[in-house]
Design a protein around this motif. Sequence first.
Motif, PDB file in Angstrom:
ATOM      1  N   LEU A 145     -12.186  -4.088   5.877  1.00 26.77           N
ATOM      2  CA  LEU A 145     -12.144  -2.801   5.312  1.00 26.77           C
ATOM      3  C   LEU A 145     -11.988  -1.790   6.125  1.00 26.77           C
ATOM      4  O   LEU A 145     -11.800  -0.461   6.418  1.00 26.77           O
ATOM      5  N   HIS A 160      -3.392   4.472   0.356  1.00 22.16           N
ATOM      6  CA  HIS A 160      -4.182   4.585  -0.687  1.00 22.16           C
ATOM      7  C   HIS A 160      -3.883   2.768  -0.357  1.00 22.16           C
ATOM      8  O   HIS A 160      -2.130   2.227  -0.524  1.00 22.16           O
ATOM      9  N   THR A 161      -4.882   1.902  -0.174  1.00 18.94           N
ATOM     10  CA  THR A 161      -4.710   0.758   0.173  1.00 18.94           C
ATOM     11  C   THR A 161      -3.730  -0.533  -1.260  1.00 18.94           C
ATOM     12  O   THR A 161      -3.733  -1.273  -0.596  1.00 18.94           O
ATOM     13  N   ALA A 176       0.895  -1.005   0.416  1.00 18.51           N
ATOM     14  CA  ALA A 176      -0.158   0.302  -0.030  1.00 18.51           C
ATOM     15  C   ALA A 176       0.988   1.082  -0.082  1.00 18.51           C
ATOM     16  O   ALA A 176       2.150   0.784  -0.059  1.00 18.51           O
ATOM     17  N   ALA A 206      -9.544   3.719  -0.196  1.00 20.42           N
ATOM     18  CA  ALA A 206      -9.717   2.061  -0.244  1.00 20.42           C
ATOM     19  C   ALA A 206      -9.563   0.752  -1.249  1.00 20.42           C
ATOM     20  O   ALA A 206     -11.052   1.616  -1.836  1.00 20.42           O
ATOM     21  N   ASP A 207      -9.604  -0.375  -0.924  1.00 21.52           N
ATOM     22  CA  ASP A 207     -10.341  -1.183  -2.482  1.00 21.52           C
ATOM     23  C   ASP A 207     -11.635  -1.762  -1.690  1.00 21.52           C
ATOM     24  O   ASP A 207     -11.570  -1.807  -0.649  1.00 21.52           O
ATOM     25  N   VAL A 249      -9.067  -1.398   8.893  1.00 22.26           N
ATOM     26  CA  VAL A 249      -8.038  -0.406   8.062  1.00 22.26           C
ATOM     27  C   VAL A 249      -8.521   1.099   8.579  1.00 22.26           C
ATOM     28  O   VAL A 249      -7.768   1.692   8.238  1.00 22.26           O
ATOM     29  N   LEU A 305      -7.905   8.533   2.926  1.00 25.36           N
ATOM     30  CA  LEU A 305      -7.612   7.611   2.867  1.00 25.36           C
ATOM     31  C   LEU A 305      -8.458   6.905   1.499  1.00 25.36           C
ATOM     32  O   LEU A 305      -9.172   7.114   1.328  1.00 25.36           O
TER      33      LEU A 305
END
Lengths: 565, 565
Positions: A381, A167-168, A155, A201-202, A384, A199
């Motif tokens: 998720l 940015h994951t 990441a 995230a995916d 994080v 953030l």
Amino acid sequence: MTTPTQEGTDGSGTLEIVPLGGLGEFGMNMMAVSWGETTIVIDAGVMFAEPELPGVDLIIPDLSYLESRAGQVRALVLTHGHEDHIGAAPYVVPLVDGPVYGTPLTLALVEPKLAGHGIDAADRLVPIRPRDRVVVGDFEIEFLRVTHSIPDCVALAVHTPVGTIVHTGDFKIDQTPLDGEHTDLHRFAELGSAGVLALFADSTNIERPGFTGSEIEVVGAFEEIFTSSTGRLIVAAFSSSLYRMQILVDLAAQFDRKVAFLGRGMMENSQTAMRLGHLRVPDGLLIRDSDVANWPAQDVLCITTGSQGEPLAALSRIAIDDHRHVKLGPEDTVVLSARAIPGNEKAIGRVMNHLSRRGVRLIHEGLKKVHVSGHGSAEELKLVLSLVRPRYFVPIHGEYRQLAQHARVVAQATAGAPAPTEVLLLEDGDILHLDADGARRAGRAPAGRVLIDGTRVGEVGDEVLRDRRHLSADGLLVPVVAISKQTGEVEGVPEIIARGVVIDPDDEGLLAEAARVLSDVVAAASVEERTDQGLIAERIRVEVRRYFRKRTGRRPLVLPVIMEI
Amino acid sequence: MTTPTQEGTDGSGTLEIVPLGGLGEFGMNMMAVSWGETTIVIDAGVMFAEPELPGVDLIIPDLSYLESRAGQVRALVLTHGHEDHIGAAPYVVPLVDGPVYGTPLTLALVEPKLAGHGIDAADRLVPIRPRDRVVVGDFEIEFLRVTHSIPDCVALAVHTPVGTIVHTGDFKIDQTPLDGEHTDLHRFAELGSAGVLALFADSTNIERPGFTGSEIEVVGAFEEIFTSSTGRLIVAAFSSSLYRMQILVDLAAQFDRKVAFLGRGMMENSQTAMRLGHLRVPDGLLIRDSDVANWPAQDVLCITTGSQGEPLAALSRIAIDDHRHVKLGPEDTVVLSARAIPGNEKAIGRVMNHLSRRGVRLIHEGLKKVHVSGHGSAEELKLVLSLVRPRYFVPIHGEYRQLAQHARVVAQATAGAPAPTEVLLLEDGDILHLDADGARRAGRAPAGRVLIDGTRVGEVGDEVLRDRRHLSADGLLVPVVAISKQTGEVEGVPEIIARGVVIDPDDEGLLAEAARVLSDVVAAASVEERTDQGLIAERIRVEVRRYFRKRTGRRPLVLPVIMEI
């Protein structure tokens, strides 16, 4: 809110972030981050066309935004080596005046792609390790280890003059990673304590509740399969699933089976992984695909491409008994060790039907736990999120509904916090501005999909970058073939309808000859292949296109119509 | 082996069984059973074309085999009222000289289909109840209650001169059926004790381990949803899922919501079910779709069609904000209470993306248990097998891989028995002979798929039965439209390519006018509709076809090509 490592001096500026792919579709992940005269690009991915979407091979993001920043794009930063993060690198790297950062494995997977396009970027490929930091203009980019379905993933924390963005990449939290490389939860927590501006995230698995689980959870199912297999064992997986390969190789060694890799992607990636130490294979275990037939069936494991039903992949050839080296029978076992990418279900189903006709034992995710996702589920998720506790949150990597669901989950999860996270639901091309006044959408950049009319495996250096405008200028060909569902015989004479295809007046016979090529392709196919619409359509598409390209230099869109009679 | 109720006297004859549909695909289930001069047909189903398979609406089995037995086909026997078991009745009934047997609900669902084709068969529709027996020639047909996802389902025991055959229809073993009608395990057991020659059993869920579970398992999830919904609640389901409807209606009454049915199938089936007592709705609970907007959002439940992403269904219209009566907003909740039929995933995904743009809370099977299958899983199938313990076993209802897997499971399950069951893996058109010497495959009957180029909802009596040969004789039209992905604008002028479409010399303007129709269709669509390939393609297909039919009486195959620019 500032970061402890802020490099910039001009705190009055604006950070501009533009997602160019992956926000509104799965695949072609790419994001541009700019401050003043400096732009960095995070990932450069492709999206695969569906097996049955005719006319194109690959899809990449529209690169106009990067072109408009010519001379200011200072680095390409890659999170990991999956195609949907690195596949567009050959098209992006020429627009970058600076290094390409990635882990050793990621760079090893990018390098041959660049070479295939005649790009010698060896001195620009800069390997990084987790916790490394690199400076690009006013940015300091920090790499954080994450676990996923391919090794050596990171990441990113990008420290900017207005704050840190995280940015994951793609990730899950695998608590028992095969290579011992854990997700760097400690650093995520530290960043959260220090303060994170935004953030990204995916969102891939936001719709799955709970935790995804570790890659090693497939071991039990495969032990059972190895124990109960009396013939050949064929496992289809993504060619990037190196952990899966390691598990299979270890079991093969334990169960006294030789291992053959089938399909170009498997062969190349296994070589690369062995070279870099991500795949450890005992001496003497590997055999070549051409040797498979020379070993007793019960002594062989084949690891093959084709888990998505791709018509030209090794598994599809094996399924219709058309592979040079591997023929299957009732004693053999075939395992589909991958999820079906949405849209591929029909193609995969057809391959499974063909395999069933060979009489094999067929095992897939629905029957045994032979696959674990590489993407974190809702609880991962949220974990994080709560470690990073950003001021702004932007869901990335998903179709609109996954992004919207991720936004909803984050809004709920942070609603009670002293300083609730503000969620921004962006799509490809949305310009996000972050500065002292906060975050806001600031118009649209050009974004969209560019189609690559590539060539097939083995024909390197002949890919063409173009958009639908060009496709449309080169015209449309519709080969029409009527095939008896009952007998597999061709009925009537195959024809080709052309529209907008410029044909030289001296070359009147072109279409007639193309129709003959078409007839030949169909005649050369087996009955099983002919009565499978997906297989025969793809074969026709490839051959008709090749013929036209050779004869005219043009690349019309080819859309075969197979009429079952 | 004989049966206690054997009617025939000629023990030296041969029983001929020919599966005409459903063995090699999901859908269009149909099987012919013949003894001497008597043939009975079990089920008469359709297969739905995929939302994106252009050019046809319905697919039915090739009826040549039945036509060749003209005058000898003495009965149509229906197991239950699902389209894949009764949808082809209008095409099959004219070939039957005798009654149509089915439960009251099944017949109530068939009757309007026949009427829509101008077939007045009221005096031939013979209602039966479980444990009833009817005699047709040398056959005695017995009906056994089974549970499934629609009420009033039966399996069949057909007592023939060479022994009893059992046909399960579609079933699961629901231990807590909503209407108290349990699967008749006792009678299955009695038949098994008396001796069964052959069992034909549903293979749909053979790949799922364990038991499927009861329909009432969805109640918990829906209770949560009703409790947490603050706006409108929209639930999409199959229009035949009457148990699901009852559960939803009961919860609506409990949670003080009015109920509106949306979409023709929902409206019709709910009416039929209420009339027959399969759906009990408290007085004053129902409202019309046109009244939905007149009630506060939190007081309304809509039960709608469109769970498969069908482009013209109510849910698809709602999703793009194009429904006359129902507009959604961020407070509303949409539940997809159905499984995705393989091949429909992309279309369903698109509808979900559109719904997400409306800001709704979106719930589907992956998030909460809002759907339970109606088909038995592996353990249920084994249970019925061990009760019936047939001499021969034939898997039915599945693609080849499900049939093959079912064959494998049965062979394993019965391998240790004193008299192992012999498994016969048949496909559509295989002729099975059963007589004193046993069972064997005896050649092939004509079988395949016949395409119905039907009209859309509401235009009754204008369906055309034909095969691809006719389609091909009527020619092919390829409307080509280029649409900007970014703006939704049409680029250039839409065109129509024609091949093999006979055009009257006096009607030269036909294609040009058709192209104008095409332009108008695209111009009239919203941007959201235009940038959704599936929606705009279906709209174009329907309108261009309608225009050609009206102008020329012909029905060319229409295959729209949407180029995204």
